[in-house]
Design an enzyme around this catalytic site. Structure first.
Site, PDB file in Angstrom:
ATOM      1  N   GLU A 169      40.913  35.422  42.042  1.00 32.32           N
ATOM      2  CA  GLU A 169      41.735  36.628  41.853  1.00 32.32           C
ATOM      3  C   GLU A 169      41.750  37.026  40.390  1.00 32.32           C
ATOM      4  OE1 GLU A 169      45.915  37.971  40.957  1.00 32.32           O
ATOM      5  OE2 GLU A 169      44.709  36.274  40.296  1.00 32.32           O
ATOM      6  N   TRP A 170      40.947  36.360  39.580  1.00 36.36           N
ATOM      7  CA  TRP A 170      40.683  36.670  38.163  1.00 36.36           C
ATOM      8  C   TRP A 170      41.927  36.648  37.278  1.00 36.36           C
ATOM      9  CZ3 TRP A 170      39.882  41.739  40.844  1.00 36.36           C
ATOM     10  CH2 TRP A 170      38.838  41.657  41.772  1.00 36.36           C
ATOM     11  N   GLY A 171      42.998  36.004  37.720  1.00 32.37           N
ATOM     12  CA  GLY A 171      44.204  35.940  36.875  1.00 32.37           C
ATOM     13  C   GLY A 171      44.995  37.230  36.848  1.00 32.37           C
ATOM     14  N   ASP A 213      37.452  36.136  47.204  1.00 32.24           N
ATOM     15  CA  ASP A 213      37.496  37.089  46.090  1.00 32.24           C
ATOM     16  C   ASP A 213      38.620  38.108  46.319  1.00 32.24           C
ATOM     17  OD1 ASP A 213      36.649  38.284  43.724  1.00 32.24           O
ATOM     18  OD2 ASP A 213      34.534  38.106  44.259  1.00 32.24           O
ATOM     19  N   ASP A 242      34.848  37.770  35.183  1.00 30.69           N
ATOM     20  CA  ASP A 242      33.581  37.036  35.272  1.00 30.69           C
ATOM     21  C   ASP A 242      33.085  36.619  33.886  1.00 30.69           C
ATOM     22  OD1 ASP A 242      34.004  37.696  37.836  1.00 30.69           O
ATOM     23  OD2 ASP A 242      32.129  38.768  38.147  1.00 30.69           O
TER      24      ASP A 242
HETATM   25  C1  GLA Z   1      33.505  38.952  41.550  1.00 38.31           C
HETATM   26  C2  GLA Z   1      33.700  37.453  41.287  1.00 38.31           C
HETATM   27  C3  GLA Z   1      32.366  36.806  40.948  1.00 38.31           C
HETATM   28  C4  GLA Z   1      31.378  37.041  42.091  1.00 38.31           C
HETATM   29  C5  GLA Z   1      31.255  38.541  42.345  1.00 38.31           C
HETATM   30  C6  GLA Z   1      30.445  38.872  43.576  1.00 38.31           C
HETATM   31  O1  GLA Z   1      33.113  39.649  40.415  1.00 38.31           O
HETATM   32  O2  GLA Z   1      34.621  37.265  40.259  1.00 38.31           O
HETATM   33  O3  GLA Z   1      32.519  35.441  40.707  1.00 38.31           O
HETATM   34  O4  GLA Z   1      31.824  36.377  43.239  1.00 38.31           O
HETATM   35  O5  GLA Z   1      32.539  39.137  42.562  1.00 38.31           O
HETATM   36  O6  GLA Z   1      30.380  40.248  43.765  1.00 38.31           O
END
Ligand code: GLA
Length: 486
Positions: A175-177, A136, A201
């Protein structure tokens, strides 16, 4: 393909929960259908290390499960997961801190990240027996680090650990982009396969056993699913071995209907996205399970090219036709997505899918029947979609013959354009090609090994512009590239 603890269990994850989910996965038909990873997400570790920097976990949360094991050893649960014929996954952060169990209630834990301990932690995960690691970015973002640099260092730590233990540790970047990972994540640090999250998420976790006001109000909508799909489309970055990750699936969870579940499944399948189910597997309905294990849908997902779909037409606003190029010549998987509030009748213009004339066969996947006429209209209810597999004859491609280690001046006129690369790779391991384009694209393509004189092919999707392909000094041979105008 597998299961991940976060969406349904968040920070209450423990050994018992993971064992039950793993048992269910192994026995409800999912394992047989190909789901194999059981991934323990954040919450497994509260940030403690011993004086030598080794990770220490709560002994009650991860007790011994058989004679000879010690309480508080993560190898216990990895061994259990393996005993069911499944693979085990774990989670950390690229920075010093993790996400502190974001956004769930309860104490926040800091220092649940691996920054400063990359070699030590990834070797530890592999030594415990884990086969998969999700990394993450909460700590990384907090420290304002560069994703490309940190994840390359981690990829190298993973490869070192793999050499030491002899066990493959699959790399899942989360890394969510935020720093455009589709430009640097394919093959980062020389890794032969990986996945990277393309967005935030899909939902905040819905933990059914927690009844605080925050959890009670959480409900999933179709919008959550469509947003993740839209954010996840980076077809130029995705090839054999390297995949955009649209996030864990939420099928059957609170708010999801059978129709939403089906839309979710089709969009992930046609994108060849990781199918990591975040639902509580002990609660999903037979209908959800049937979707998750549908063989014809999974065959589309597992197409060896693993490409994302191209939006070939939008005959009226929010009625979209998505076509996925597949390894077999002339074959496409086609999703007709109706994002409007009204049912529609859609007539597909086959030319837009690069087919000569009408298709020879048309398979309606969900209704498991062959459609008789390619000229018929397809009805799609409001907020629903149709899924078909179409076979026909490809329009002739433009051919580019290779000059040993490169092909230059490739014109992708329309963009995104599907292309098929012919090669041989008798090195016995994955060879990596570099692709650059005047569009700004710079990416890697993994060429799986081929046998004897038999040629292999991989698919790629080129952005509009002029592209060049070249090797990074590896002894495989490319022969030609066919570029299709669709
Ligand atoms: C981030 C990630 C999620 C999950 C949470 C855990 O938000 O994007 O997929 O792993 O952390 O805290």
């Amino acid at each position: 393909m597998g299961w991940n603890s976060w969406n349904s269990f968040a920070n209450i994850v423990n050994s018992q929960i993971v064992q039950r989910q793993a048992q269910t996965l192994a026995s409800n038909g999912m394992k047989k259908a190909g789901y194999q990873y059981v991934v323990i997400d954040e919450g497994w570790w509260l940030g403690e290390r011993d004086s030598a920097g080794n990770i220490m976990v709560n002994a009650k949360q991860w007790p011994a499960l058989q004679p000879g094991q010690k309480d508080g050893d993560m190898a216990n649960i990895a061994t259990y997961i393996h005993s069911l014929g499944l693979k085990a996954g774990i989670y950390t952060d690229a920075g010093k801190d993790g996400c502190s169990m974001y956004p769930d209630s309860g104490p926040k834990y800091l220092k649940t990240g691996s920054d400063g301990h990359y070699d030590q932690d990834f070797l530890q995960f592999s030594t415990w027996g884990f086969d998969y690691v999700k990394v993450d970015w909460c700590g990384g973002a907090k420290e304002k680090l560069s994703g490309a640099i940190q994840y390359a260092q981690i990829a190298r730590a993973i490869q070192k650990a793999e050499k030491t233990t002899g066990r493959k540790l699959y790399f899942s970047i989360c890394e969510w982009g935020s720093q455009n990972p589709w430009f640097w994540a394919p093959g980062v640090g020389g890794i032969g396969s990986d996945i990277w999250r393309t967005g935030g998420d899909i939902i905040p976790p819905v933990v059914e056993s927690l009844h605080d006001a925050e959890h009670e109000k959480r409900v999933i909508t179709l919008g959550n699913i469509l947003d993740s799909f839209d954010a996840g489309l980076h077809p130029e970055a995705q090839h054999t071995g390297y995949f955009n990750d649209l996030d864990m699936m939420v099928m059957g969870m609170r708010g999801m209907t059978d129709v939403f579940d089906r839309t979710h499944m089709v969009l992930w399948v046609i994108s060849s996205a990781p199918l990591m189910v975040g639902s509580d597997l002990t609660r999903i309905s037979p209908a959800t399970l049937a979707l998750l294990t549908n063989e014809e849908a999974l065959a589309i997902h597992n197409d060896p090219y693993g490409l994302q779909p191209i939006k070939v037409d939008e005959p009226s606003p929010w009625i979209q036709i998505w076509a996925k190029p597949m390894a077999i010549a002339g074959r496409r998987a086609v999703a007709i997505l109706n994002r409007t509030d009204a049912p529609v009748q859609v007539k597909v213009d086959w030319k837009k899918l690069g087919l000569k004339g009408t298709p020879k066969s048309l398979r309606d996947v969900w209704n498991r029947r062959d459609l008789v006429s390619a000229n018929a209209t397809v009805s799609v209810p409001a907020h629903d979609l149709a899924l078909m597999v179409v076979e026909g004859e490809d329009e002739a491609p433009a051919e580019y013959v290779a000059n040993q280690t490169n092909i230059t001046g490739i014109e992708a006129l329309r963009g995104p354009d599907f292309a098929r690369l012919h090669y041989t790779n008798t090195t016995g391991h994955v060879a990596v090609l570099r692709v650059t384009s005047t569009s700004g694209l710079s990416t890697a393509i993994a060429l799986p090994p081929t046998v004897g004189s038999e040629a292999g092919t991989v698919g790629l999707i080129l952005p509009k512009g002029t592209a060049d392909l070249s090797f990074e000094g590896q002894a495989a041979e490319i022969s030609k590239l066919d570029v299709y105008a669709w």
